[in-house]
Design an enzyme around this catalytic site. Sequence first.
Site, PDB file in Angstrom:
ATOM      1  N   SER A 102     -18.389  -0.474   0.215  1.00  0.00           N
ATOM      2  CA  SER A 102     -19.316  -1.385   0.871  1.00  0.00           C
ATOM      3  C   SER A 102     -18.564  -2.622   1.400  1.00  0.00           C
ATOM      4  O   SER A 102     -17.693  -2.465   2.251  1.00  0.00           O
ATOM      5  CB  SER A 102     -20.439  -1.735  -0.118  1.00  0.00           C
ATOM      6  OG  SER A 102     -21.471  -2.418   0.503  1.00  0.00           O
ATOM      7  N   ASP A 152     -28.199   6.188   4.377  1.00  0.00           N
ATOM      8  CA  ASP A 152     -27.732   4.844   4.015  1.00  0.00           C
ATOM      9  C   ASP A 152     -28.417   3.822   4.925  1.00  0.00           C
ATOM     10  O   ASP A 152     -28.138   3.786   6.126  1.00  0.00           O
ATOM     11  CB  ASP A 152     -26.205   4.797   4.186  1.00  0.00           C
ATOM     12  CG  ASP A 152     -25.599   3.516   3.652  1.00  0.00           C
ATOM     13  OD1 ASP A 152     -26.316   2.503   3.601  1.00  0.00           O
ATOM     14  OD2 ASP A 152     -24.413   3.538   3.294  1.00  0.00           O
ATOM     15  N   HIS A 183     -26.911   4.223   0.111  1.00  0.00           N
ATOM     16  CA  HIS A 183     -25.721   3.355   0.134  1.00  0.00           C
ATOM     17  C   HIS A 183     -24.915   3.442  -1.169  1.00  0.00           C
ATOM     18  O   HIS A 183     -23.810   2.943  -1.242  1.00  0.00           O
ATOM     19  CB  HIS A 183     -26.176   1.899   0.371  1.00  0.00           C
ATOM     20  CG  HIS A 183     -25.046   0.981   0.731  1.00  0.00           C
ATOM     21  ND1 HIS A 183     -24.280   1.136   1.874  1.00  0.00           N
ATOM     22  CD2 HIS A 183     -24.534  -0.101   0.092  1.00  0.00           C
ATOM     23  CE1 HIS A 183     -23.364   0.188   1.924  1.00  0.00           C
ATOM     24  NE2 HIS A 183     -23.490  -0.570   0.854  1.00  0.00           N
TER      25      HIS A 183
HETATM   26  C1  MLT Z   1     -21.266  -6.335   4.045  1.00  0.00           C
HETATM   27  O1  MLT Z   1     -21.807  -7.405   4.083  1.00  0.00           O
HETATM   28  O2  MLT Z   1     -20.027  -6.202   3.926  1.00  0.00           O
HETATM   29  C2  MLT Z   1     -22.130  -5.138   4.139  1.00  0.00           C
HETATM   30  O3  MLT Z   1     -23.414  -5.515   4.516  1.00  0.00           O
HETATM   31  C3  MLT Z   1     -22.159  -4.371   2.866  1.00  0.00           C
HETATM   32  C4  MLT Z   1     -22.594  -5.216   1.717  1.00  0.00           C
HETATM   33  O4  MLT Z   1     -23.787  -5.366   1.478  1.00  0.00           O
HETATM   34  O5  MLT Z   1     -21.762  -5.742   1.025  1.00  0.00           O
END
Ligand code: MLT
Length: 204
Positions: A102, A152, A183
Amino acid sequence: MQHVFHKGTDEKKPTLLLLHGTGGNEQSLIGLAKEIDETANILSVRGNVLENGMPRFFRRLAEGVFDIEDLIFRTQELHDFLAEAAEQYGFDRKRIVAIGYSNGANIAASLLFHYEDTLAGAILHHPMVPRRDIDLPVLPLTPVFIAAGTNDPMCTAQESEDLETLLSAAGANVITKWFNYGHQLTMPEVKAAREWYEVNFTEA
Ligand code: MLT
């Protein structure tokens, strides 16, 4: 940067760079790294940004909307830290394989977008395109594994496909595997990442 380093038992292996998701820390992905390779060095880093008390690797303006100035600054900070850590712990700076989930996958992708030779390879669990306004450096055959979820809500199919297209156009050797989940990081994708890693980073 706050981190832990575990020396591996097999010097032929690369060093695994662990990059957690939002709200994780340097301990979050240690078990995952052991599933990929029990014998490699592990360098696991905590993101320097806090969002409501949750560590991240760079700021965002809203969900999925990145603060590009901060992304650039934090990407350089991590890139510089990797050189310092290689010196401090005596591992090969040129043989770092990132494993990110992520937000951690997004900063790993950002390393690839901004620097040549910064990663020898990357396992990106549920990444997005870090930015769309630059030409990538040449990434000659850099192996990249993308694990994406068909349901996701955060990373759309288009994001994963665009990321593969951009990295491949820069010369990287990208494989995307799709899993019928959202996700979350799931065992089937970790197993697929391990198989990919064994083909690309384990000498026969
Ligand atoms: C991010 O902000 O890098 C993406 O939205 C994934 C997350 O939630 O961390």
